[in-house]
Enzyme design. Sequence first.
Site, PDB file in Angstrom:
ATOM      1  N   MET A  95     -32.781   5.521   4.078  1.00  0.00           N
ATOM      2  CA  MET A  95     -31.841   6.623   4.236  1.00  0.00           C
ATOM      3  C   MET A  95     -31.968   7.285   5.604  1.00  0.00           C
ATOM      4  SD  MET A  95     -31.323  10.056   1.917  1.00  0.00           S
ATOM      5  CE  MET A  95     -30.866   9.129   0.453  1.00  0.00           C
ATOM      6  N   ASP A  96     -33.190   7.395   6.110  1.00  0.00           N
ATOM      7  CA  ASP A  96     -33.428   8.171   7.325  1.00  0.00           C
ATOM      8  C   ASP A  96     -34.084   7.379   8.449  1.00  0.00           C
ATOM      9  OD1 ASP A  96     -32.803  10.613   5.735  1.00  0.00           O
ATOM     10  OD2 ASP A  96     -34.711  10.105   4.784  1.00  0.00           O
ATOM     11  N   HIS A 143       3.700  -0.432   8.164  1.00  0.00           N
ATOM     12  CA  HIS A 143       2.378  -0.844   8.645  1.00  0.00           C
ATOM     13  C   HIS A 143       2.181  -2.331   8.394  1.00  0.00           C
ATOM     14  CE1 HIS A 143      -1.607   0.172  10.117  1.00  0.00           C
ATOM     15  NE2 HIS A 143      -2.153  -0.551   9.154  1.00  0.00           N
ATOM     16  N   ARG A 171       0.886  -1.159   0.000  1.00  0.00           N
ATOM     17  CA  ARG A 171       0.000   0.000   0.000  1.00  0.00           C
ATOM     18  C   ARG A 171       0.921   1.205   0.000  1.00  0.00           C
ATOM     19  NH1 ARG A 171      -4.569   0.768   4.656  1.00  0.00           N
ATOM     20  NH2 ARG A 171      -2.699   1.408   5.807  1.00  0.00           N
TER      21      ARG A 171
END
Length: 376
Positions: free
Chosen positions: A309-310, A163, A131
């Site tokens: 969504m809500d 890492h 990475r």
Amino acid sequence: MWQAEVRVDLDAIRANVAHLVAGTTAEVMAVVKSDGYGHGMVASARAALDGGATWLGVASPAEAITLRESGLTTPILAWLVGPGLPLHEAVAADVDLSVATLGLLDEVIAAGEHTGRVARVHLKIDTGMTRGGATLADWPVLLEAAAKAQSDDLIDVVGVWSHLACADAPGDASVDAQLAVFHEALEMADRFGIRPRFRHLANSAAALTRPDTHFDLIRPGLAIYGLSPMGGRVEGLRPAMTARARVMLAKRVPAGSGVSYGHTYVTPAETTIAVVPIGYADGIPRHGSNAAPVLIGGRVRPIAGRVCMDQFAVDCGDDPVHDGDLVTLFGPGDDGEPTADDWAEAAGTINYEIVARFGSPRVARVFDGLRPEVGA
């Protein structure tokens, strides 16, 4: 009355960091990137420093500058540094920067010259995660350039770091392999006259399981928030986040009622459906549909139907659930509520993602254990 909130136990963060400090001879860098993994970056940083951390770690220079603007003067490392950023702002704010390429090294040097300061850098070696970081083949060229810049007082190589990819799988052979490469990289640095004050490799998993990777500095992230990269509870760590909401609407519906989009859940009998006003825009994973558990009416029940969504819905059977009742999504588990690990399992993800998702301005974040600021 609030509809949804995340409560963050700052005393838990303090205690978690103190536990990590007691378990190592290295210094501790508390990683507070991504808004403190959803816990609030500045408040979490202050709590971590209270607990004994001496460094802070973030992904971006912008996050580091936010910490500086909050009055924190402790060393900060930013490591997600790409070309073209206004690095002079970070150097001027005394932020340490990760460097892995000659091009970025040149930009950091230029930023130091622009500000009239010696830029503090941590050279990153890719030991096998593939990475960030310089490959072992490119490492000598980077070391040579960094050594010259340091001898010219253009940079200060504060650290060399890497890492680990699989430290959350204890016993994985890659950890030993990466550790061997890190030692090789340090030996090469020494031959170029680079002897960093801080060598660091260990993330939360390695901090908890591999003391031979601690070197001079460990970088716990998830662990400071009381969660384990390996899943489950770790003695000495306490989850700091509790997510709660209140029932917006509870109503009786007949058997055979389709619930939410797609009718992926159909009530098997007459029942009470509770509608909870928090959804995937607020951090609830949509993959938790028909699976993620909540504590409601004194009982743990799964979400019924698709997460919207809500909002989401819960089939509460004949339990006496009413408008305004408390719903606990996850917490430490002290009162029988689900944990972030339970949610991760239900949604097919990791506990990191569960807590980090909660950043919507519609969800209040409340800090328990706030202390008066008495300086940085």
